[in-house]
Design an enzyme around this catalytic site. Structure first.
Site, PDB file in Angstrom:
ATOM      1  CB  ALA A 194      29.393  57.997  39.752  1.00 15.05           C
ATOM      2  NE  ARG A 195      23.638  56.029  36.277  1.00 17.29           N
ATOM      3  CZ  ARG A 195      24.367  55.022  35.765  1.00 17.29           C
ATOM      4  NH1 ARG A 195      25.613  55.211  35.376  1.00 17.29           N
ATOM      5  NH2 ARG A 195      23.821  53.830  35.609  1.00 17.29           N
ATOM      6  CD  GLU A 229      25.054  60.257  30.460  1.00 14.94           C
ATOM      7  OE1 GLU A 229      24.716  59.174  29.940  1.00 14.94           O
ATOM      8  OE2 GLU A 229      25.807  60.318  31.436  1.00 14.94           O
ATOM      9  CG  HIS A 232      27.315  56.698  30.264  1.00 16.31           C
ATOM     10  ND1 HIS A 232      26.208  57.064  30.967  1.00 16.31           N
ATOM     11  CD2 HIS A 232      27.746  55.563  30.864  1.00 16.31           C
ATOM     12  CE1 HIS A 232      25.972  56.209  31.949  1.00 16.31           C
ATOM     13  NE2 HIS A 232      26.899  55.267  31.903  1.00 16.31           N
ATOM     14  CB  ILE A 233      32.660  54.877  26.733  1.00 13.30           C
ATOM     15  CG1 ILE A 233      33.760  55.902  27.065  1.00 13.30           C
ATOM     16  CG2 ILE A 233      31.840  55.326  25.531  1.00 13.30           C
ATOM     17  CD1 ILE A 233      34.860  55.981  26.010  1.00 13.30           C
TER      18      ILE A 233
HETATM   19  C1  DGY Z   1      26.056  51.043  34.419  1.00 13.69           C
HETATM   20  O1  DGY Z   1      26.160  49.811  34.297  1.00 13.69           O
HETATM   21  O2  DGY Z   1      25.407  51.545  35.328  1.00 13.69           O
HETATM   22  C2  DGY Z   1      26.730  51.885  33.405  1.00 13.69           C
HETATM   23  O3  DGY Z   1      26.616  53.218  33.694  1.00 13.69           O
HETATM   24  C3  DGY Z   1      26.153  51.597  32.033  1.00 13.69           C
HETATM   25  O4  DGY Z   1      24.783  51.606  32.101  1.00 13.69           O
END
Ligand code: DGY
Length: 321
Positions: free
Chosen positions: A239-240, A269, A287-288
């Site tokens: 998520a984040r 990041e 973050h992929i």
């Molecule tokens: C999103 O779409 O939020 C992904 O994390 C890539 O930015």
């Protein structure tokens, strides 16, 4: 001078998306994929009616205030919109859109990869093979956690969370979830709802974070909540990063309270907390979650659909502010 709306695109986008942008807009592309400073971005936005950014650009209230008056829409190439101060955009009369749905499958794939990579010690194993330090096989060698049949807790049962649950069901896992509201029985598919996160944590042998970054979720996975997880639990985050208290998670991975963590997103990041790199029981990706050809095309087209609707005088389907 072109009669098409001028759009500033902040990052290199898939070819098919850029082709459609060039056909329909007076577009300013970024072929070298430079990471613009926000001052640079504001300069480049002079005379543009729209901006198509990614989550790598941070539209704080101050940045939004300084954007040229002509900018009327920020059509994000992302589902997350935590990089945009939505209230400031609203105050300035700037429409903001995102790209929901289209990245749920790709992100769920990465969640499962993180779960398996963390549970089966993939980073450690791969390093042994790559560095020629793999010496032997034995019954006690590289023994990990089997995920089949385990209890799987999901924080945030939105679009991504629901697909992650479907994929986890393929491993015979018992699905638990915490969400602001309970899903309908058709969407729930037998998953066990926990109104309070605290109540779900002791059931979560694998915990998957799938909630957005909001004031309520910042630092959500802290030391107290980690303590409520079963010993030997595994945490995965697509998520984040801001949802996790890094010091608490690293401490629990060091102490053995948690067996492992699989992380695709981080605080700050790409300069992540170095503590994660030093641990053997982390499986780390850059973050992929949405990084597939299909999904990146679909995200671009969805952002373009939002721009088209806006400039035709309609309401963009994915308006968030
Ligand atoms: C999103 O779409 O939020 C992904 O994390 C890539 O930015």
């Amino acid at each position: 001078m072109s009669d098409k709306p001028a759009i500033l695109v902040t990052r290199k986008l898939p070819d098919a998306v850029e082709a459609r942008l060039s056909r329909d807009f007076d577009v300013r592309l970024n072929p070298d994929d430079l990471l613009f400073s926000m001052d640079d971005l504001i300069n480049r936005a002079q005379g543009a009616q729209g901006i198509l950014p990614c989550h790598t650009e941070h539209f704080s209230a101050d940045v939004i205030e300084r954007l040229p008056q002509e900018v009327k829409i920020i059509a994000n190439f992302s589902v997350g919109v935590d990089h945009v101060d939505l209230a400031a955009a609203k105050t300035k009369g700037i429409v903001v859109t995102n790209t929901p749905d289209v990245l749920s499958d790709a992100t769920a794939e990465i969640a499962i990869l993180l779960m398996l990579g963390a549970a089966r010690r993939a980073s450690e194993g791969e390093a042994l093979v790559r560095t020629r330090t793999w010496k032997d096989w034995s019954p006690s060698f590289m023994v990990g956690v089997q995920v089949t049949g385990k209890r799987f807790g999901i924080v945030g049962m939105g679009r991504v969370g629901q697909v992650v649950a479907d994929r986890a069901r393929c491993f015979g896992m018992e699905i638990h979830y915490h969400n602001r509201s309970r899903l309908s029985p058709e969407l729930e598919k037998g998953a066990i709802y926990h109104k309070n996160l605290e109540d779900m944590l002791p059931h979560s042998q694998i915990l998957s974070l799938n909630c957005p970054n909001t004031p309520d979720t910042v630092g959500l996975l802290n030391a107290n909540r980690i303590a409520r997880l079963p010993d030997g639990a595994i945490v995965i985050n697509t998520a984040r990063g801001v949802i996790v208290d890094d010091a608490a998670l690293i401490n629990a991975l060091q102490s053995g309270k948690l067996a492992a963590a699989g992380l695709d997103v981080f605080n700050n990041e790409p300069d992540i907390d170095p503590g994660y790199r030093n641990l053997k029981n982390t499986f780390l990706l850059p973050h992929i979650g949405s990084a597939t050809i299909e999904t990146r095309d679909a995200m671009g087209f969805r952002a373009l659909d939002n721009l088209d609707a806006f400039f035709k005088g309609g309401e963009p389907g994915d308006r968030v502010a």
